[in-house]
Design a protein around this motif. Sequence first.
Motif, PDB file in Angstrom:
ATOM      1  N   HIS A  39       0.870  -1.162  -0.148  1.00  0.00           N
ATOM      2  CA  HIS A  39      -0.124  -0.083   0.062  1.00  0.00           C
ATOM      3  C   HIS A  39       0.806   1.067   0.154  1.00  0.00           C
ATOM      4  CE1 HIS A  39      -2.443   3.079   1.919  1.00  0.00           C
ATOM      5  NE2 HIS A  39      -3.480   2.614   1.095  1.00  0.00           N
ATOM      6  N   GLY A  40       2.162   1.055   0.566  1.00  0.00           N
ATOM      7  CA  GLY A  40       2.830   2.408   0.772  1.00  0.00           C
ATOM      8  C   GLY A  40       3.355   2.797  -0.637  1.00  0.00           C
ATOM      9  N   THR A  41       3.453   1.992  -1.716  1.00  0.00           N
ATOM     10  CA  THR A  41       3.929   2.353  -3.002  1.00  0.00           C
ATOM     11  C   THR A  41       2.918   3.080  -4.058  1.00  0.00           C
ATOM     12  OG1 THR A  41       3.935   0.200  -3.824  1.00  0.00           O
ATOM     13  CG2 THR A  41       6.147   0.859  -2.601  1.00  0.00           C
ATOM     14  N   THR A  42       1.684   2.402  -3.636  1.00  0.00           N
ATOM     15  CA  THR A  42       0.901   2.816  -4.875  1.00  0.00           C
ATOM     16  C   THR A  42      -0.361   3.627  -4.353  1.00  0.00           C
ATOM     17  OG1 THR A  42       0.907   0.583  -5.995  1.00  0.00           O
ATOM     18  CG2 THR A  42      -1.206   1.939  -6.084  1.00  0.00           C
ATOM     19  N   PRO A  43      -0.399   4.841  -4.600  1.00  0.00           N
ATOM     20  CA  PRO A  43      -1.468   5.850  -3.860  1.00  0.00           C
ATOM     21  C   PRO A  43      -2.831   5.133  -3.801  1.00  0.00           C
ATOM     22  CG  PRO A  43      -0.638   6.863  -5.821  1.00  0.00           C
ATOM     23  CD  PRO A  43       0.143   5.456  -5.427  1.00  0.00           C
ATOM     24  N   HIS A  44      -3.760   5.483  -2.876  1.00  0.00           N
ATOM     25  CA  HIS A  44      -5.178   4.950  -2.846  1.00  0.00           C
ATOM     26  C   HIS A  44      -5.950   6.197  -2.989  1.00  0.00           C
ATOM     27  CE1 HIS A  44      -3.294   1.277  -2.092  1.00  0.00           C
ATOM     28  NE2 HIS A  44      -4.410   0.833  -1.951  1.00  0.00           N
ATOM     29  N   PHE A  45      -6.908   6.359  -3.749  1.00  0.00           N
ATOM     30  CA  PHE A  45      -7.814   7.620  -3.706  1.00  0.00           C
ATOM     31  C   PHE A  45      -9.422   7.012  -3.409  1.00  0.00           C
ATOM     32  CE2 PHE A  45      -4.356   8.755  -6.308  1.00  0.00           C
ATOM     33  CZ  PHE A  45      -3.748   9.894  -5.724  1.00  0.00           C
TER      34      PHE A  45
ATOM     35  N   GLY B  21      -1.863  13.306  -8.996  1.00  0.00           N
ATOM     36  CA  GLY B  21      -0.797  13.271  -9.600  1.00  0.00           C
ATOM     37  C   GLY B  21      -0.272  12.172  -9.807  1.00  0.00           C
ATOM     38  N   SER B  22      -0.762  11.065 -10.050  1.00  0.00           N
ATOM     39  CA  SER B  22      -0.410   9.835 -10.250  1.00  0.00           C
ATOM     40  C   SER B  22      -1.155   9.077 -11.342  1.00  0.00           C
ATOM     41  CB  SER B  22      -0.431   8.797  -9.073  1.00  0.00           C
ATOM     42  OG  SER B  22       0.114   9.434  -7.956  1.00  0.00           O
ATOM     43  N   LYS B  23      -0.248   8.393 -12.323  1.00  0.00           N
ATOM     44  CA  LYS B  23      -1.177   7.695 -13.403  1.00  0.00           C
ATOM     45  C   LYS B  23      -1.684   6.447 -13.038  1.00  0.00           C
ATOM     46  CE  LYS B  23      -0.705  10.337 -17.539  1.00  0.00           C
ATOM     47  NZ  LYS B  23      -0.542  10.116 -18.959  1.00  0.00           N
ATOM     48  N   GLU B  24      -0.965   5.836 -11.798  1.00  0.00           N
ATOM     49  CA  GLU B  24      -1.034   4.674 -11.422  1.00  0.00           C
ATOM     50  C   GLU B  24      -1.698   4.519  -9.977  1.00  0.00           C
ATOM     51  OE1 GLU B  24       2.066   2.019 -12.043  1.00  0.00           O
ATOM     52  OE2 GLU B  24       2.256   2.711 -14.350  1.00  0.00           O
ATOM     53  N   PHE B  25      -2.743   4.004  -9.824  1.00  0.00           N
ATOM     54  CA  PHE B  25      -3.234   4.119  -8.527  1.00  0.00           C
ATOM     55  C   PHE B  25      -4.252   3.225  -8.148  1.00  0.00           C
ATOM     56  CE2 PHE B  25      -5.928   6.438 -11.163  1.00  0.00           C
ATOM     57  CZ  PHE B  25      -7.197   6.388 -10.804  1.00  0.00           C
ATOM     58  N   GLN B  26      -4.902   3.078  -6.984  1.00  0.00           N
ATOM     59  CA  GLN B  26      -5.920   2.441  -6.633  1.00  0.00           C
ATOM     60  C   GLN B  26      -7.127   3.118  -6.161  1.00  0.00           C
ATOM     61  OE1 GLN B  26      -5.543  -0.850  -3.947  1.00  0.00           O
ATOM     62  NE2 GLN B  26      -3.829  -1.807  -5.061  1.00  0.00           N
ATOM     63  N   CYS B  27      -8.481   2.757  -6.589  1.00  0.00           N
ATOM     64  CA  CYS B  27      -9.612   3.577  -6.268  1.00  0.00           C
ATOM     65  C   CYS B  27     -10.380   2.626  -5.173  1.00  0.00           C
ATOM     66  CB  CYS B  27     -10.436   3.678  -7.557  1.00  0.00           C
ATOM     67  SG  CYS B  27     -12.138   4.512  -6.929  1.00  0.00           S
ATOM     68  N   VAL B  28     -10.832   3.104  -4.128  1.00  0.00           N
ATOM     69  CA  VAL B  28     -11.356   2.276  -3.107  1.00  0.00           C
ATOM     70  C   VAL B  28     -13.015   2.738  -2.910  1.00  0.00           C
ATOM     71  CG1 VAL B  28      -9.379   2.127  -1.661  1.00  0.00           C
ATOM     72  CG2 VAL B  28     -11.101   3.981  -1.042  1.00  0.00           C
ATOM     73  N   GLY B  29     -13.374   3.649  -3.871  1.00  0.00           N
ATOM     74  CA  GLY B  29     -14.811   3.991  -4.096  1.00  0.00           C
ATOM     75  C   GLY B  29     -14.775   4.817  -2.749  1.00  0.00           C
ATOM     76  N   ALA B  30     -15.734   4.722  -1.709  1.00  0.00           N
ATOM     77  CA  ALA B  30     -15.938   5.806  -0.521  1.00  0.00           C
ATOM     78  C   ALA B  30     -15.148   4.930   0.592  1.00  0.00           C
ATOM     79  CB  ALA B  30     -17.581   5.473  -0.364  1.00  0.00           C
ATOM     80  N   LEU B  31     -15.047   5.631   1.601  1.00  0.00           N
ATOM     81  CA  LEU B  31     -14.451   5.369   2.761  1.00  0.00           C
ATOM     82  C   LEU B  31     -15.242   4.247   3.328  1.00  0.00           C
ATOM     83  CD1 LEU B  31     -13.471   8.913   4.625  1.00  0.00           C
ATOM     84  CD2 LEU B  31     -12.018   7.257   3.415  1.00  0.00           C
ATOM     85  N   PRO B  32     -14.392   3.115   3.979  1.00  0.00           N
ATOM     86  CA  PRO B  32     -14.891   1.992   4.536  1.00  0.00           C
ATOM     87  C   PRO B  32     -15.928   2.445   5.543  1.00  0.00           C
ATOM     88  CG  PRO B  32     -12.763   1.665   4.476  1.00  0.00           C
ATOM     89  CD  PRO B  32     -12.848   3.098   3.996  1.00  0.00           C
TER      90      PRO B  32
ATOM     91  N   ALA C 225      -7.556  17.638  -1.824  1.00  0.00           N
ATOM     92  CA  ALA C 225      -6.738  16.653  -1.081  1.00  0.00           C
ATOM     93  C   ALA C 225      -7.399  15.570  -0.110  1.00  0.00           C
ATOM     94  CB  ALA C 225      -5.853  17.598  -0.058  1.00  0.00           C
ATOM     95  N   SER C 226      -8.599  15.968   0.197  1.00  0.00           N
ATOM     96  CA  SER C 226      -9.364  14.970   1.133  1.00  0.00           C
ATOM     97  C   SER C 226      -9.862  13.766   0.361  1.00  0.00           C
ATOM     98  CB  SER C 226     -10.712  15.564   1.367  1.00  0.00           C
ATOM     99  OG  SER C 226     -11.732  16.131   0.320  1.00  0.00           O
ATOM    100  N   ALA C 227      -9.489  13.509  -0.977  1.00  0.00           N
ATOM    101  CA  ALA C 227      -9.786  12.334  -1.546  1.00  0.00           C
ATOM    102  C   ALA C 227      -8.631  10.947  -1.530  1.00  0.00           C
ATOM    103  CB  ALA C 227      -9.904  12.647  -3.296  1.00  0.00           C
ATOM    104  N   LEU C 228      -7.453  11.682  -0.767  1.00  0.00           N
ATOM    105  CA  LEU C 228      -6.256  10.684  -0.704  1.00  0.00           C
ATOM    106  C   LEU C 228      -6.868   9.731   0.448  1.00  0.00           C
ATOM    107  CD1 LEU C 228      -3.426   9.974  -1.179  1.00  0.00           C
ATOM    108  CD2 LEU C 228      -2.909  11.330   0.610  1.00  0.00           C
ATOM    109  N   PHE C 229      -6.930   8.594   0.323  1.00  0.00           N
ATOM    110  CA  PHE C 229      -7.033   7.565   1.162  1.00  0.00           C
ATOM    111  C   PHE C 229      -5.958   7.213   1.929  1.00  0.00           C
ATOM    112  CE2 PHE C 229      -7.569   2.867   2.286  1.00  0.00           C
ATOM    113  CZ  PHE C 229      -8.375   3.025   3.359  1.00  0.00           C
ATOM    114  N   VAL C 230      -5.903   7.411   3.086  1.00  0.00           N
ATOM    115  CA  VAL C 230      -4.815   6.690   4.127  1.00  0.00           C
ATOM    116  C   VAL C 230      -5.338   5.773   5.176  1.00  0.00           C
ATOM    117  CG1 VAL C 230      -3.421   7.623   6.235  1.00  0.00           C
ATOM    118  CG2 VAL C 230      -3.834   9.023   4.266  1.00  0.00           C
ATOM    119  N   SER C 231      -5.093   4.629   4.958  1.00  0.00           N
ATOM    120  CA  SER C 231      -5.453   3.334   5.747  1.00  0.00           C
ATOM    121  C   SER C 231      -4.859   3.436   7.366  1.00  0.00           C
ATOM    122  CB  SER C 231      -4.880   2.092   5.187  1.00  0.00           C
ATOM    123  OG  SER C 231      -5.025   1.246   6.015  1.00  0.00           O
ATOM    124  N   ASP C 232      -5.951   2.948   8.156  1.00  0.00           N
ATOM    125  CA  ASP C 232      -5.528   2.968   9.636  1.00  0.00           C
ATOM    126  C   ASP C 232      -4.630   1.998   9.741  1.00  0.00           C
ATOM    127  OD1 ASP C 232      -7.037   5.315  10.190  1.00  0.00           O
ATOM    128  OD2 ASP C 232      -8.695   4.009  10.703  1.00  0.00           O
ATOM    129  N   ALA C 233      -4.462   0.988   9.121  1.00  0.00           N
ATOM    130  CA  ALA C 233      -3.731  -0.008   9.243  1.00  0.00           C
ATOM    131  C   ALA C 233      -2.202   0.066   9.020  1.00  0.00           C
ATOM    132  CB  ALA C 233      -4.275  -1.416   8.309  1.00  0.00           C
TER     133      ALA C 233
END
Length: 81
Positions: free
Chosen positions: A3-9, A21-32, A72-80
């Motif tokens: 997870h640390g190398t691929t941004p999640h939004f 600002g990334s062309k490769e990323f993961q989409c998580v939809g809405a927050l868990p 900036a609020s679209a950046l997903f930061v995992s609690d894990a």
Amino acid sequence: MAHGTTPHFHNTEGLSQIEIGSKEFQCVGALPPFDHPHIYLDMGKDDDIVCPYCSTLYTYNPALGAGQANPASALFVSDAA
């Protein structure tokens, strides 16, 4: 893939477009717990891509740094992490 190398939004706010600002990323939809499967997306040579799960339009903005988003609020930061 770490997870640390691929941004999640995410698009919890229901925005029609998110600039990133990334062309490769993961989409998580809405927050868990309302997220969809966390899927890897790659724009390749294009400057935008639509998530097939939540229909969020992600647009590449080279002025943003890797892993940054507008808003900036679209950046997903995992609690894990």
